[in-house]
Design a protein around this motif. Structure first.
Motif, PDB file in Angstrom:
ATOM      1  N   GLU A  20       3.118  14.151  -9.528  1.00 29.57           N
ATOM      2  CA  GLU A  20       4.239  15.078  -9.616  1.00 29.57           C
ATOM      3  C   GLU A  20       4.843  15.155 -11.008  1.00 29.57           C
ATOM      4  OE1 GLU A  20       8.610  15.731  -7.493  1.00 29.57           O
ATOM      5  OE2 GLU A  20       7.129  14.422  -6.540  1.00 29.57           O
ATOM      6  N   TYR A  21       4.926  14.048 -11.704  1.00 28.95           N
ATOM      7  CA  TYR A  21       5.602  14.034 -12.991  1.00 28.95           C
ATOM      8  C   TYR A  21       4.633  13.792 -14.132  1.00 28.95           C
ATOM      9  CZ  TYR A  21       9.675  13.750 -10.005  1.00 28.95           C
ATOM     10  OH  TYR A  21      10.625  13.993  -9.048  1.00 28.95           O
TER      11      TYR A  21
ATOM     12  N   LEU B 177       0.831  -1.201   0.000  1.00 30.86           N
ATOM     13  CA  LEU B 177       0.000   0.000   0.000  1.00 30.86           C
ATOM     14  C   LEU B 177       0.869   1.256   0.000  1.00 30.86           C
ATOM     15  CD1 LEU B 177      -2.830   1.162   0.008  1.00 30.86           C
ATOM     16  CD2 LEU B 177      -2.860   0.941   2.494  1.00 30.86           C
ATOM     17  N   GLU B 178       1.919   1.261   0.803  1.00 28.60           N
ATOM     18  CA  GLU B 178       2.846   2.403   0.804  1.00 28.60           C
ATOM     19  C   GLU B 178       3.499   2.581  -0.569  1.00 28.60           C
ATOM     20  OE1 GLU B 178       5.592   2.661   4.274  1.00 28.60           O
ATOM     21  OE2 GLU B 178       4.412   0.943   4.974  1.00 28.60           O
ATOM     22  N   ILE B 179       3.874   1.486  -1.199  1.00 29.23           N
ATOM     23  CA  ILE B 179       4.480   1.552  -2.536  1.00 29.23           C
ATOM     24  C   ILE B 179       3.492   2.133  -3.537  1.00 29.23           C
ATOM     25  CG2 ILE B 179       5.386   0.174  -4.451  1.00 29.23           C
ATOM     26  CD1 ILE B 179       6.436  -1.783  -2.256  1.00 29.23           C
ATOM     27  N   ALA B 180       2.243   1.674  -3.480  1.00 28.96           N
ATOM     28  CA  ALA B 180       1.213   2.179  -4.397  1.00 28.96           C
ATOM     29  C   ALA B 180       0.968   3.671  -4.180  1.00 28.96           C
ATOM     30  CB  ALA B 180      -0.083   1.392  -4.206  1.00 28.96           C
ATOM     31  N   ARG B 181       0.920   4.090  -2.938  1.00 31.67           N
ATOM     32  CA  ARG B 181       0.720   5.513  -2.657  1.00 31.67           C
ATOM     33  C   ARG B 181       1.874   6.356  -3.187  1.00 31.67           C
ATOM     34  NH1 ARG B 181      -1.586   4.383   3.313  1.00 31.67           N
ATOM     35  NH2 ARG B 181      -3.780   4.268   2.750  1.00 31.67           N
ATOM     36  N   GLN B 182       3.096   5.871  -3.005  1.00 31.93           N
ATOM     37  CA  GLN B 182       4.263   6.590  -3.516  1.00 31.93           C
ATOM     38  C   GLN B 182       4.215   6.669  -5.034  1.00 31.93           C
ATOM     39  OE1 GLN B 182       6.746   8.256  -1.745  1.00 31.93           O
ATOM     40  NE2 GLN B 182       7.186   9.025  -3.779  1.00 31.93           N
ATOM     41  N   TYR B 183       3.815   5.598  -5.671  1.00 33.13           N
ATOM     42  CA  TYR B 183       3.695   5.574  -7.125  1.00 33.13           C
ATOM     43  C   TYR B 183       2.695   6.631  -7.592  1.00 33.13           C
ATOM     44  CZ  TYR B 183       2.555   4.039 -11.808  1.00 33.13           C
ATOM     45  OH  TYR B 183       2.318   4.001 -13.165  1.00 33.13           O
ATOM     46  N   LEU B 184       1.557   6.717  -6.908  1.00 37.69           N
ATOM     47  CA  LEU B 184       0.550   7.710  -7.271  1.00 37.69           C
ATOM     48  C   LEU B 184       1.054   9.133  -7.046  1.00 37.69           C
ATOM     49  CD1 LEU B 184      -2.680   5.945  -5.980  1.00 37.69           C
ATOM     50  CD2 LEU B 184      -1.926   6.242  -8.365  1.00 37.69           C
TER      51      LEU B 184
END
Length: 87
Positions: free
Chosen positions: A86-87, A74-81
């Motif tokens: 941002e980009y 879940l943390e990885i998915a949030r960071q991806y989003l």
């Protein structure tokens, strides 16, 4: 994966081309064991890394008694989003 077959391939052809091992890689311990057993120049991993991208950290290894120490999925998915925004 048949690491013995990979080892034989390394013995026969590594003087001509780099040999990469693929298969049976679930954590960093497996990477080390594979490279030691086969003598391959490197490894490839797809299934495990798709399941859990920080797989090549110490998470899930003997060093941490098999515990997952990296970020949650879940943390990885949030960071991806966040990166997507941002980009």
């Amino acid at each position: 994966a048949d690491w013995d077959a990979i080892k034989r391939t390394v013995e026969l052809y590594s003087h001509r081309v780099p040999i990469l091992s693929n298969g049976s890689i679930a954590n960093l311990d497996d990477v080390v064991s594979c490279l030691q057993h086969t003598g391959a120049d490197g490894i490839m991993s797809s299934e495990s890394i798709l399941e859990y991208p920080p797989i090549f950290t110490e998470t899930g290894t003997a060093a941490v008694e098999g515990k997952r120490t990296g970020p949650s999925r879940l943390e990885i998915a949030r960071q991806y989003l966040r990166y997507c925004e941002e980009y």
